[in-house]
Design a protein around this motif. Structure first.
Motif, mmCIF file in Angstrom:
data_model
loop_
_atom_site.group_PDB
_atom_site.id
_atom_site.type_symbol
_atom_site.label_atom_id
_atom_site.label_comp_id
_atom_site.label_asym_id
_atom_site.label_seq_id
_atom_site.Cartn_x
_atom_site.Cartn_y
_atom_site.Cartn_z
ATOM 1 N N GLY A 154 0.788 -1.206 -0.126
ATOM 2 C CA GLY A 154 0.070 0.089 0.057
ATOM 3 C C GLY A 154 0.708 1.168 0.093
ATOM 4 N N GLU A 155 2.325 1.333 -0.050
ATOM 5 C CA GLU A 155 2.911 2.286 -0.270
ATOM 6 C C GLU A 155 3.108 2.770 -1.726
ATOM 7 N N ASP A 156 3.861 3.888 -2.038
ATOM 8 C CA ASP A 156 3.843 4.337 -3.339
ATOM 9 C C ASP A 156 4.483 3.397 -4.432
ATOM 10 N N ALA A 157 5.331 2.586 -4.074
ATOM 11 C CA ALA A 157 5.976 1.525 -4.896
ATOM 12 C C ALA A 157 6.007 0.103 -3.965
ATOM 13 N N PRO A 158 5.991 -1.010 -5.002
ATOM 14 C CA PRO A 158 6.325 -2.310 -4.019
ATOM 15 C C PRO A 158 7.654 -2.179 -3.379
ATOM 16 N N ARG A 159 7.809 -3.125 -2.574
ATOM 17 C CA ARG A 159 9.008 -3.204 -1.770
ATOM 18 C C ARG A 159 9.473 -4.352 -2.177
ATOM 19 N N GLN A 160 10.902 -4.512 -2.320
ATOM 20 C CA GLN A 160 11.954 -5.788 -2.476
ATOM 21 C C GLN A 160 12.171 -6.151 -1.165
ATOM 22 N N ILE A 161 11.843 -7.423 -1.086
ATOM 23 C CA ILE A 161 11.991 -8.374 0.033
ATOM 24 C C ILE A 161 12.660 -9.644 -0.635
ATOM 25 N N ALA A 162 13.829 -10.194 0.224
ATOM 26 C CA ALA A 162 14.502 -11.358 -0.131
ATOM 27 C C ALA A 162 13.901 -12.591 1.097
ATOM 28 N N SER A 163 13.501 -13.479 0.941
ATOM 29 C CA SER A 163 13.032 -14.553 1.818
ATOM 30 C C SER A 163 13.761 -15.828 1.414
ATOM 31 N N GLY A 164 14.036 -16.502 2.535
ATOM 32 C CA GLY A 164 14.507 -18.119 2.360
ATOM 33 C C GLY A 164 13.557 -19.179 2.326
ATOM 34 N N LEU A 165 13.067 -19.141 1.163
ATOM 35 C CA LEU A 165 11.817 -19.915 1.151
ATOM 36 C C LEU A 165 11.681 -20.854 -0.025
ATOM 37 N N ARG A 166 13.007 -20.930 -0.854
ATOM 38 C CA ARG A 166 12.994 -21.815 -1.988
ATOM 39 C C ARG A 166 12.879 -23.402 -1.595
ATOM 40 N N ALA A 167 13.121 -23.811 -0.357
ATOM 41 C CA ALA A 167 12.842 -24.941 0.006
ATOM 42 C C ALA A 167 11.620 -25.551 0.183
ATOM 43 N N PHE A 168 10.765 -24.419 0.261
ATOM 44 C CA PHE A 168 9.473 -24.870 0.806
ATOM 45 C C PHE A 168 8.292 -24.649 -0.038
ATOM 46 N N TYR A 169 8.659 -23.591 -1.025
ATOM 47 C CA TYR A 169 7.659 -23.001 -2.208
ATOM 48 C C TYR A 169 8.077 -22.938 -3.477
ATOM 49 N N LYS A 170 7.147 -22.683 -4.371
ATOM 50 C CA LYS A 170 7.526 -22.936 -5.832
ATOM 51 C C LYS A 170 7.292 -21.332 -6.061
ATOM 52 N N THR A 171 7.706 -20.695 -7.189
ATOM 53 C CA THR A 171 7.505 -19.329 -7.500
ATOM 54 C C THR A 171 5.920 -19.159 -7.693
ATOM 55 N N GLU A 172 5.254 -20.179 -8.448
ATOM 56 C CA GLU A 172 3.791 -19.621 -8.685
ATOM 57 C C GLU A 172 3.049 -19.989 -7.454
ATOM 58 N N GLN A 173 3.371 -20.518 -6.364
ATOM 59 C CA GLN A 173 2.773 -20.461 -5.080
ATOM 60 C C GLN A 173 3.024 -19.149 -4.446
ATOM 61 N N LEU A 174 4.090 -18.305 -4.851
ATOM 62 C CA LEU A 174 4.260 -17.159 -3.991
ATOM 63 C C LEU A 174 3.586 -15.833 -4.918
ATOM 64 N N GLU A 175 3.658 -15.976 -6.143
ATOM 65 C CA GLU A 175 3.270 -14.552 -6.846
ATOM 66 C C GLU A 175 1.645 -14.633 -6.648
ATOM 67 N N GLY A 176 1.094 -13.805 -6.233
ATOM 68 C CA GLY A 176 -0.172 -13.344 -5.997
ATOM 69 C C GLY A 176 -0.655 -13.611 -4.636
ATOM 70 N N ARG A 177 0.096 -14.098 -3.785
ATOM 71 C CA ARG A 177 -0.165 -14.683 -2.363
ATOM 72 C C ARG A 177 -0.106 -13.383 -1.441
ATOM 73 N N ARG A 178 -1.242 -13.436 -0.640
ATOM 74 C CA ARG A 178 -1.249 -12.490 0.407
ATOM 75 C C ARG A 178 -0.332 -12.894 1.608
ATOM 76 N N VAL A 179 0.278 -11.992 2.155
ATOM 77 C CA VAL A 179 1.234 -12.349 3.010
ATOM 78 C C VAL A 179 1.407 -11.376 4.233
ATOM 79 N N VAL A 180 1.996 -11.383 5.337
ATOM 80 C CA VAL A 180 2.170 -10.587 6.380
ATOM 81 C C VAL A 180 3.622 -10.256 6.437
ATOM 82 N N VAL A 181 3.952 -9.048 6.578
ATOM 83 C CA VAL A 181 5.210 -8.545 6.481
ATOM 84 C C VAL A 181 5.681 -7.637 7.794
ATOM 85 N N LEU A 182 6.777 -7.951 8.051
ATOM 86 C CA LEU A 182 7.355 -7.162 9.353
ATOM 87 C C LEU A 182 8.279 -5.755 8.473
#
Length: 442
Positions: A311-339
């Motif tokens: 909801g900010e002026d531009a999307p944030r770039q964030i790196a997450s160590g999730l490659r062992a648990f998710y595929k790209t298509e499982q993340l894109e479009g997913r609603r998440v919670v961010v610190l």
């Protein structure tokens, strides 16, 4: 036991008694495909590995590393087992991976010294400090042969009794070795220790350590010196005479007078600690976001790079160590919670500003993204019952005072997978996407 496979590219010969006494060799022989490895286990015999083409190895550590790497075309260094930390593939060779493999070799050498009854003075202190910022001994999405080897050495060596007794006092070592113990038992039916098991962790000492790709390979503890005096797992540095000498020197130093208007250092520290104790979960800026784009980090096999709409002026770039648990298509479009109020930092060269919150079990073998309710708008701030008045602290203060590290141990899921802090429910309610109960959230 003889497993015949005409297409095998390696033949391992190991005496039955030696195999039964070596959990690491058992793991490697269990996960290796019989189409690649023939295992000969006579009652008596010398340990050896013969590769296709006539090359023969006789040193245990070299044999194990060869089997996990080039000896079987790196088949044991990829999902689901990263026994060399995922660093063995020549296609992705780099100085970083070379350093990681060198660290793995050094840890196994240390394990050898411990097994031979070398001096273990201060060893648990050093391992605990090393594991404070990482899940495993080297950068890896799961345990490696170095983790198993050192864990076995700590509980099966000649001097293991004082080490095993002291392990529960070291929260990071306890978390690490308990995870290995449970994984060996659950996945392979192998006992880490033939005697008493390491006690389970009654109360978590903090959130599990996630691998984000920015950990460094640190100096391995020096191998024990032959003939060094043996002692318990932990000793104070220096003998009694040396300690007394240091105390006398300290007492003879002239005391500095406190400058006008400046408080003594001890009092300042007490005030800082008291101030830190006043922080509650309202200091954290936790918001609803949506991953609009995700891609594999080009330099790390463990990281996703993401663009997240908060909801900010531009999307944030964030790196997450999730490659062992998710595929790209499982993340894109997913609603998440961010610190959101974490300082921006580079993770393997990628500028990351924030952290996707996830629930994880104790040994980090299962991870679930925290999920907001469907009617929560992008950018909605997540608060907790009874802590809805405070404003989030600025990023630099979060980092300087280590506020998140102090609050995170109480950020968990309840029996229904709902995120709570000290039992106070999140508002609006966020939960682990598959309902993982009683897990740490970070």
């Amino acid at each position: 036991m003889i497993v015949n496979a005409n297409s095998a590219i390696a033949t391992l010969t190991v005496a039955a008694g030696e195999l039964n006494a070596d959990p690491l060799l058992q793991v490697v022989t269990k996960v290796a495909s019989p189409l690649q490895l023939t295992v000969k286990s006579p009652k008596k015999g010398s340990l050896s590995l013969e590769l296709h083409g006539g090359l023969k190895l006789t040193q245990r550590n070299s044999i194990i590393r060869c089997l996990c790497g080039m000896g079987m075309h790196n088949a044991l260094d990829g999902s689901p087992y990263y026994l060399l930390g995922g660093h063995a593939s020549p296609a992705s060779a780099s100085p970083y991976r070379a350093t990681s493999l060198a660290s793995l070799t050094a840890w196994m050498s240390l394990a050898d010294q411990v097994k031979k009854g070398g001096d273990t003075e201060g060893l648990l202190d050093q391992i605990d400090s090393h594991l404070a910022t990482r899940a495993f001994l080297i950068d890896s999405p799961s345990f490696t042969i170095a983790d198993i080897d050192l864990a076995v050495a700590l509980v099966r060596s000649k001097s293991s009794a004082p080490l095993v007794a002291a392990i529960p006092s070291y929260s990071n070592v306890h978390r690490w070795i308990s995870g290995i113990q449970e994984s060996l038992k659950a996945e392979f039916g192998i006992a880490l220790s033939p005697k008493a098991a390491i006690p389970e962790i009654a109360n978590s000492q903090g959130p599990p350590v996630f691998f984000y790709g920015n950990e460094t390979n640190v100096v391995i503890p020096k191998a024990p010196v032959a003939g060094a005096p043996k002692g318990g797992a932990v000793k104070a540095a220096g003998g009694k005479g040396q300690q007394q000498k240091q105390q006398n020197q300290a007492n003879n130093k002239p005391k500095k007078e406190a400058k006008p208007g400046k408080q003594p250092k001890g009092k300042q520290q007490q005030q800082q600690q008291a101030a830190a104790a006043t922080f509650d979960v309202s200091a954290l800026d936790i918001r609803v976001g949506k991953i609009v784009k995700a891609w594999h980090h080009p330099e790390s096999e463990k990281l996703f790079c993401e663009e997240i709409d908060l909801g900010e002026d531009a999307p944030r770039q964030i790196a997450s160590g999730l490659r062992a648990f998710y595929k790209t298509e499982q993340l894109e479009g997913r609603r998440v919670v961010v610190l959101c109020n974490l300082k921006a930092r580079k993770l393997v060269g990628f500028p990351s500003h924030g952290m996707v919150l996830c629930a994880s079990n104790a040994d980090h073998t299962a991870v679930e993204c925290m999920e907001p309710p469907e009617d929560a708008a992008i950018g909605t701030r997540i608060m907790f019952e009874g802590f809805t008045e405070g404003e989030p602290e600025p990023e630099n203060k979060i980092a300087k005072k280590k506020i998140f590290e102090k609050l995170a141990p109480d950020l968990k899921t309840d029996a229904n997978g709902i995120c709570v802090w000290k039992g106070a429910a999140s508002v609006p309610s966020i939960k682990a996407c598959k309902g993982m109960p009683n897990a740490q959230v970070s």
